[in-house]
Scaffold this motif. Structure first.
Motif, mmCIF file in Angstrom:
data_model
loop_
_atom_site.group_PDB
_atom_site.id
_atom_site.type_symbol
_atom_site.label_atom_id
_atom_site.label_comp_id
_atom_site.label_asym_id
_atom_site.label_seq_id
_atom_site.Cartn_x
_atom_site.Cartn_y
_atom_site.Cartn_z
ATOM 1 N N ALA A 60 -5.425 13.178 -34.519
ATOM 2 C CA ALA A 60 -5.434 11.981 -35.353
ATOM 3 C C ALA A 60 -4.726 10.839 -34.593
ATOM 4 O O ALA A 60 -3.635 11.027 -34.055
ATOM 5 C CB ALA A 60 -4.716 12.241 -36.672
ATOM 6 N N THR A 61 -5.366 9.728 -34.551
ATOM 7 C CA THR A 61 -4.739 8.566 -33.884
ATOM 8 C C THR A 61 -4.293 7.585 -34.954
ATOM 9 O O THR A 61 -4.994 7.281 -35.894
ATOM 10 C CB THR A 61 -5.723 7.872 -32.937
ATOM 11 O OG1 THR A 61 -6.889 7.503 -33.665
ATOM 12 C CG2 THR A 61 -6.114 8.814 -31.812
ATOM 13 N N TRP A 62 -3.096 7.095 -34.801
ATOM 14 C CA TRP A 62 -2.529 6.177 -35.782
ATOM 15 C C TRP A 62 -2.476 4.802 -35.250
ATOM 16 O O TRP A 62 -2.238 4.331 -34.321
ATOM 17 C CB TRP A 62 -1.140 6.648 -36.201
ATOM 18 C CG TRP A 62 -1.217 7.968 -36.908
ATOM 19 C CD1 TRP A 62 -1.140 9.190 -36.349
ATOM 20 C CD2 TRP A 62 -1.431 8.185 -38.301
ATOM 21 N NE1 TRP A 62 -1.267 10.158 -37.299
ATOM 22 C CE2 TRP A 62 -1.448 9.556 -38.525
ATOM 23 C CE3 TRP A 62 -1.595 7.344 -39.395
ATOM 24 C CZ2 TRP A 62 -1.615 10.119 -39.763
ATOM 25 C CZ3 TRP A 62 -1.758 7.915 -40.627
ATOM 26 C CH2 TRP A 62 -1.764 9.289 -40.800
#
Length: 62
Positions: A60-62
């Motif tokens: 997951a990239t934030w």
């Protein structure tokens, strides 16, 4: 392309076909394994290779 992990199961000569089927069914049902290859040896034993798909989660990239 899917990735798989493999496990080899050796079924000795004295094991009946019914017992071998039950053993492999348990692996398939509870471990999510599927039959990849089955080799019947000259002495009557069986070498079974099972595989299951490796599911990788994307980061997951934030």
């Amino acid at each position: 392309m899917p990735e798989y992990e493999f496990v080899d199961v050796y079924v000795p000569r004295g094991v009946s076909r019914k017992e071998a089927t039950r053993l492999l069914t348990d692996h398939a049902e509870y471990g999510h394994w599927e039959l990849h290859r089955l080799s019947l040896m000259r002495d009557g034993s069986r070498k079974v290779r099972l595989r299951r798909r490796i599911i990788r989660q994307a980061r997951a990239t934030w």
